[in-house]
Design a protein around this motif. Structure first.
Motif, PDB file in Angstrom:
ATOM      1  N   GLY A  60     -33.901  12.400  63.391  1.00 48.80           N
ATOM      2  CA  GLY A  60     -34.226  11.101  62.847  1.00 48.80           C
ATOM      3  C   GLY A  60     -34.849  11.184  61.468  1.00 48.80           C
ATOM      4  O   GLY A  60     -34.327  11.843  60.563  1.00 48.80           O
ATOM      5  N   SER A  61     -36.002  10.539  61.298  1.00 47.04           N
ATOM      6  CA  SER A  61     -36.661  10.500  59.995  1.00 47.04           C
ATOM      7  C   SER A  61     -37.202  11.863  59.566  1.00 47.04           C
ATOM      8  O   SER A  61     -37.615  12.041  58.413  1.00 47.04           O
ATOM      9  CB  SER A  61     -37.806   9.487  60.015  1.00 47.04           C
ATOM     10  N   LYS A  62     -37.199  12.835  60.483  1.00 43.59           N
ATOM     11  CA  LYS A  62     -37.649  14.189  60.143  1.00 43.59           C
ATOM     12  C   LYS A  62     -36.497  15.066  59.661  1.00 43.59           C
ATOM     13  O   LYS A  62     -36.694  16.243  59.364  1.00 43.59           O
ATOM     14  CB  LYS A  62     -38.331  14.830  61.357  1.00 43.59           C
TER      15      LYS A  62
ATOM     16  N   ALA B 201     -34.880  14.630  55.795  1.00 37.57           N
ATOM     17  CA  ALA B 201     -34.066  13.419  55.806  1.00 37.57           C
ATOM     18  C   ALA B 201     -34.096  12.750  54.439  1.00 37.57           C
ATOM     19  O   ALA B 201     -35.067  12.868  53.686  1.00 37.57           O
ATOM     20  CB  ALA B 201     -34.591  12.452  56.865  1.00 37.57           C
TER      21      ALA B 201
ATOM     22  N   LEU C 211     -34.621   9.406  53.182  1.00 36.62           N
ATOM     23  CA  LEU C 211     -35.192   8.219  53.806  1.00 36.62           C
ATOM     24  C   LEU C 211     -34.840   6.953  53.042  1.00 36.62           C
ATOM     25  O   LEU C 211     -34.900   6.908  51.808  1.00 36.62           O
ATOM     26  CB  LEU C 211     -36.708   8.359  53.911  1.00 36.62           C
TER      27      LEU C 211
ATOM     28  N   LYS D  43     -35.894   3.204  52.328  1.00 37.88           N
ATOM     29  CA  LYS D  43     -37.064   2.329  52.400  1.00 37.88           C
ATOM     30  C   LYS D  43     -36.700   0.915  52.841  1.00 37.88           C
ATOM     31  O   LYS D  43     -37.581   0.117  53.181  1.00 37.88           O
ATOM     32  CB  LYS D  43     -37.767   2.292  51.048  1.00 37.88           C
TER      33      LYS D  43
ATOM     34  N   VAL E 129     -34.184  -0.176  55.377  1.00 37.01           N
ATOM     35  CA  VAL E 129     -33.195   0.029  56.430  1.00 37.01           C
ATOM     36  C   VAL E 129     -32.657  -1.315  56.919  1.00 37.01           C
ATOM     37  O   VAL E 129     -33.436  -2.219  57.253  1.00 37.01           O
ATOM     38  CB  VAL E 129     -33.819   0.805  57.607  1.00 37.01           C
TER      39      VAL E 129
ATOM     40  N   CYS F 250     -30.136   1.073  62.223  1.00 36.19           N
ATOM     41  CA  CYS F 250     -29.832   2.498  62.427  1.00 36.19           C
ATOM     42  C   CYS F 250     -28.694   2.706  63.425  1.00 36.19           C
ATOM     43  O   CYS F 250     -28.491   3.830  63.903  1.00 36.19           O
ATOM     44  CB  CYS F 250     -31.078   3.238  62.908  1.00 36.19           C
TER      45      CYS F 250
ATOM     46  N   ALA G  83     -27.918   8.854  56.259  1.00 37.37           N
ATOM     47  CA  ALA G  83     -28.773   7.950  55.483  1.00 37.37           C
ATOM     48  C   ALA G  83     -27.983   6.748  54.974  1.00 37.37           C
ATOM     49  O   ALA G  83     -28.452   5.604  55.056  1.00 37.37           O
ATOM     50  CB  ALA G  83     -29.404   8.710  54.310  1.00 37.37           C
TER      51      ALA G  83
ATOM     52  N   THR H 278     -27.541   3.664  57.174  1.00 40.72           N
ATOM     53  CA  THR H 278     -28.634   2.701  57.357  1.00 40.72           C
ATOM     54  C   THR H 278     -28.671   1.616  56.284  1.00 40.72           C
ATOM     55  O   THR H 278     -29.513   0.724  56.337  1.00 40.72           O
ATOM     56  CB  THR H 278     -29.994   3.419  57.372  1.00 40.72           C
TER      57      THR H 278
END
Length: 326
Positions: free
Chosen positions: A236-238, A254, A256, A258, A260, A263, A296, A299
């Protein structure tokens, strides 16, 4: 370690990737006035009927990224089956290996959306009955790679998984496996037998912990390490973790978003990016980086496939919004 070798035989294959997995329609209900209650009727203000299944998202997005993709799955000979087949063709996914079965109805999932939460109810239908005996043998000779997904939704494929993987190996076809969530929560795959036959194993961290009966991700990784050729674990976000036999693990942060949108299908979009590059002959670290980028980009638009119009557009978003570079 080199996992994939381009050969004259692989270059001449009809397809880069065949996706072998579940097919169903999604009936999505939004703006629902309360949760369902036995004996009562509630209203939803919005409804969408669309192509469902995580494997279909994978196939559609891999095709958008430029791979030659076909799908192998089972649907009923009904209007839902027509919707599934036509939707895949509209995404440039070849439907030659899709099996139409008069005996069973096409699977369907009712998705009840409540803000950021969802409650799903699935009728498996035809997808649960497909087994190796139904699959056209050309599936194992006409592609470079076979991606297998959602085996807990397909008891026939789960039962024949070892035979399917052995046929892939005999025909020089690389494989990826994303088992996905087990609705029955039994998590009963014999990883010691399955993983040596899989080129790249692709669970997310939660699924891997359940599959290995582990308390931590670190414990789960060590449990599969002796049997794994390569694995990429989606966190995920990690970001993601790439495991390769005889090499140190590689963590990739990831990219990321900002802002989203949602998902839905992000893990499947990661898979599509990773496997598209694997089928093209890229090294695994580059596949991992590309998968992080496509996950990414997913999203940035609603649903699992909306952001994937073509490879050029996806890569442009990757560069401009996430700083990705090849």
């Amino acid at each position: 370690m080199v996992i994939y070798h381009l050969t004259i035989e692989s270059i001449m294959k009809t397809f880069d990737i065949i996706a072998l997995g579940e097919l169903n329609v999604d009936l999505i209900l939004n703006q629902i006035e309360g949760e369902p209650e036995i004996g009562k009727e509630k209203f939803a203000k919005q409804m969408t009927l669309t192509l469902g299944s995580s494997t279909a998202i994978f196939a559609a997005n891999a095709a958008a990224l430029g791979a030659k993709v076909a799908f192998c799955g089972m649907i009923g000979d009904d209007s839902f089956g027509d919707l599934v087949a036509s939707s895949l063709r509209a995404k440039d996914v070849n439907t030659r290996f899709i099996i139409r079965q008069k005996k069973y109805a096409t699977g369907a999932t009712i998705c009840m959306s409540y803000d950021e939460d969802r409650a799903n109810l699935t009728y498996q239908g035809a997808m649960d009955y497909m087994s190796l005996s139904d699959i056209n043998p050309d599936v194992f000779t006409e592609t470079k790679h076979i991606h297998i997904s959602s085996i807990f939704m397909q008891s026939g494929i789960k039962r024949d998984l070892l035979k399917i993987l052995e046929l892939c190996k005999q025909n020089g076809v690389t494989t990826s496996l994303d088992s996905q969530w087990d609705p029955m929560e039994r998590w009963d795959i014999d990883l010691k037998k399955v993983l040596p036959l899989v080129t790249v194993f692709m669970p997310n961290e939660t699924e891997l912990k359940f599959l290995t009966r582990s308390e931590t991700l670190e414990e789960a990784i060590e449990k599969i390490r002796p049997y794994t050729n390569a694995a990429v674990i989606k966190c995920g976000s990690k970001g993601s973790i790439l495991m390769r036999k005889g090499m140190p693990d590689r963590k990739q942060a990831a990219l990321l978003n900002k802002n989203v949108v949602d998902c839905i299908g992000a893990g499947d979009s990661f898979n599509s990016g990773f496997i598209t590059r694997l089928a093209a002959g890229d090294p695994l670290d580059k596949c991992q980086e590309y998968g992080n980028m496509t996950g990414a980009v997913n999203t940035t638009a609603a649903g699992g496939t909306t952001a994937f119009t073509c490879r050029e557009d996806v890569e442009k978003v990757g560069r401009e919004r996430f700083g990705w570079s090849r």
